[in-house]
Write an enzyme that holds these catalytic residues in place. Sequence first.
Site, PDB file in Angstrom:
ATOM      1  N   LYS A   1       8.616 -16.564 -11.408  1.00 35.69           N
ATOM      2  CA  LYS A   1       7.885 -15.420 -11.927  1.00 35.69           C
ATOM      3  C   LYS A   1       6.721 -15.889 -12.788  1.00 35.69           C
ATOM      4  O   LYS A   1       6.881 -16.732 -13.667  1.00 35.69           O
ATOM      5  CB  LYS A   1       8.827 -14.543 -12.760  1.00 35.69           C
ATOM      6  CG  LYS A   1       8.134 -13.329 -13.382  1.00 35.69           C
ATOM      7  CD  LYS A   1       9.093 -12.530 -14.243  1.00 35.69           C
ATOM      8  CE  LYS A   1       8.365 -11.383 -14.947  1.00 35.69           C
ATOM      9  NZ  LYS A   1       9.272 -10.616 -15.814  1.00 35.69           N
TER      10      LYS A   1
ATOM     11  N   ASP B   1      -4.473  -6.400   4.781  1.00 39.23           N
ATOM     12  CA  ASP B   1      -5.526  -7.260   5.316  1.00 39.23           C
ATOM     13  C   ASP B   1      -5.517  -8.641   4.676  1.00 39.23           C
ATOM     14  O   ASP B   1      -5.965  -9.615   5.282  1.00 39.23           O
ATOM     15  CB  ASP B   1      -6.895  -6.613   5.089  1.00 39.23           C
ATOM     16  CG  ASP B   1      -7.081  -5.354   5.929  1.00 39.23           C
ATOM     17  OD1 ASP B   1      -6.514  -5.293   7.028  1.00 39.23           O
ATOM     18  OD2 ASP B   1      -7.780  -4.437   5.466  1.00 39.23           O
TER      19      ASP B   1
ATOM     20  N   LYS C   1     -11.002  -3.783  18.579  1.00 38.20           N
ATOM     21  CA  LYS C   1      -9.591  -4.072  18.852  1.00 38.20           C
ATOM     22  C   LYS C   1      -9.212  -3.769  20.302  1.00 38.20           C
ATOM     23  O   LYS C   1      -8.035  -3.857  20.665  1.00 38.20           O
ATOM     24  CB  LYS C   1      -8.697  -3.264  17.914  1.00 38.20           C
ATOM     25  CG  LYS C   1      -9.265  -3.155  16.499  1.00 38.20           C
ATOM     26  CD  LYS C   1      -8.567  -4.006  15.537  1.00 38.20           C
ATOM     27  CE  LYS C   1      -9.092  -3.768  14.119  1.00 38.20           C
ATOM     28  NZ  LYS C   1      -9.068  -4.964  13.320  1.00 38.20           N
TER      29      LYS C   1
ATOM     30  N   LYS D   1     -13.796   0.241  15.048  1.00 36.85           N
ATOM     31  CA  LYS D   1     -12.466  -0.364  15.150  1.00 36.85           C
ATOM     32  C   LYS D   1     -11.932  -0.270  16.578  1.00 36.85           C
ATOM     33  O   LYS D   1     -11.328  -1.217  17.088  1.00 36.85           O
ATOM     34  CB  LYS D   1     -11.509   0.348  14.180  1.00 36.85           C
ATOM     35  CG  LYS D   1     -10.149  -0.293  14.068  1.00 36.85           C
ATOM     36  CD  LYS D   1      -9.326   0.372  12.964  1.00 36.85           C
ATOM     37  CE  LYS D   1      -7.978  -0.303  12.796  1.00 36.85           C
ATOM     38  NZ  LYS D   1      -7.179   0.321  11.708  1.00 36.85           N
TER      39      LYS D   1
ATOM     40  N   ASN E   1       0.846  -1.195   0.000  1.00 31.80           N
ATOM     41  CA  ASN E   1       0.000   0.000   0.000  1.00 31.80           C
ATOM     42  C   ASN E   1       0.882   1.246   0.000  1.00 31.80           C
ATOM     43  O   ASN E   1       2.114   1.155  -0.056  1.00 31.80           O
ATOM     44  CB  ASN E   1      -0.952  -0.017   1.198  1.00 31.80           C
ATOM     45  CG  ASN E   1      -0.206  -0.104   2.513  1.00 31.80           C
ATOM     46  OD1 ASN E   1       0.612   0.748   2.850  1.00 31.80           O
ATOM     47  ND2 ASN E   1      -0.488  -1.163   3.284  1.00 31.80           N
TER      48      ASN E   1
END
Length: 404
Positions: A288, A278, A342, A338, A209
């Site tokens: 490859k 995630d 958590k 959240k 990301n």
Amino acid sequence: MLSGKHVVLGVTGGIAAYKACEVVSRLRKLGAGVDVIMTANATRLVAPLTFETLSGAPVCVDTFERTGAWDVRHISLAQKADLMLVAPATANLMAKLAHGIADDMLTTTLLATRAPIALAPAMNTGMWTAAVTQENLRILLERGVQMIGPGSGRLACGDTGEGRMSEPADIVAAAQKLLLPVRDMEGLRVLVTAGPTVERIDPVRYLTNDSSGKMGYALARAARERGAEVTLLTGPTRLATPQGVCAVPIVSTQDLYDEALRRAPGQDIIVQAAAPADYRPETVSPQKLKKHGGEALVLRLVENPDVAQAIGRQKREGQVLVGFAAETQNLTDNALRKLEAKNLDLIVANDVTAEGAGFGTDTNIVTLLTRTQAQSLPRMSKDDVANRIWDRALEIRREALQPA
């Protein structure tokens, strides 16, 4: 106030030299003593008399200038300084300081001092982003030299980008923190996670990301400056490890999970600023992957372990857990869900689509949420956001440790 503190200000030959006049004025108004050292090129931009008038002291330019009294000036100033501040700091000055070159009054004083050194870089974007400047920056940061900026914006040459010298008010505020450091986290052990994770598809491809790690690194740096013992679990970034911080590199979300859970029980405060993936590919190709005549490539993804949730399950009494919620919609609702799921004490929510917030920027716009309170902060530097987060985390810790 800075009464009793002494700043030696170096002014180099960047066009932003005129802003250093305001830096001197602000420092003097706060009660600091100021001596100014100018490079020869700086005197072409601002007259030494200007700084002499503002500082109330003669300006030093020539290493061999006779003052009429026995005084090795670059040594006496080096010993006198509580802080060596250079604003603007050109690419040339950074290169000299990184490699120990002392060929004028300013660089000899910088080399001789034992005081903290802070630089406010100012240069063209191309010069700032050049590989050699970034390498010099890394060297200086690892040696403990503090950087104030640079910011982004329109430059004197007409370009727009990184390299703009920080504003005088911000430079003086940073100097205050260095001269009067807050040490309210001494004795505390904190764990900070930062950066992205990498999930392999094959030997040359992966899922990741846009996290730059800047927010996590700012948190680690701020905690260390405030006296904490800091462990930084960091995914792949291009950032220099803050001085005094124990950095532990991780690659995948599973790596982060294993290291975080192993180290979590011994921590007083845990701040999870990393952006773990995630999902990961169910299988990793040992070779490859090749194209097959226009056929679609189908990847089957499986969930990664939830690091924050696992840490929340084993949370001990008195421990403070802080998480992040990078959202694109329904910011508060998603963040609060959240926080509950958590078992967090505090969550830092930000809309990554907002200008000046999100991945890769030097600023952030966040809301600090607990189960009962919400505090929205204006856009500010990630270093300032980091300190606001620590302020709130310490408040929560104090409340938790109070007798019932």
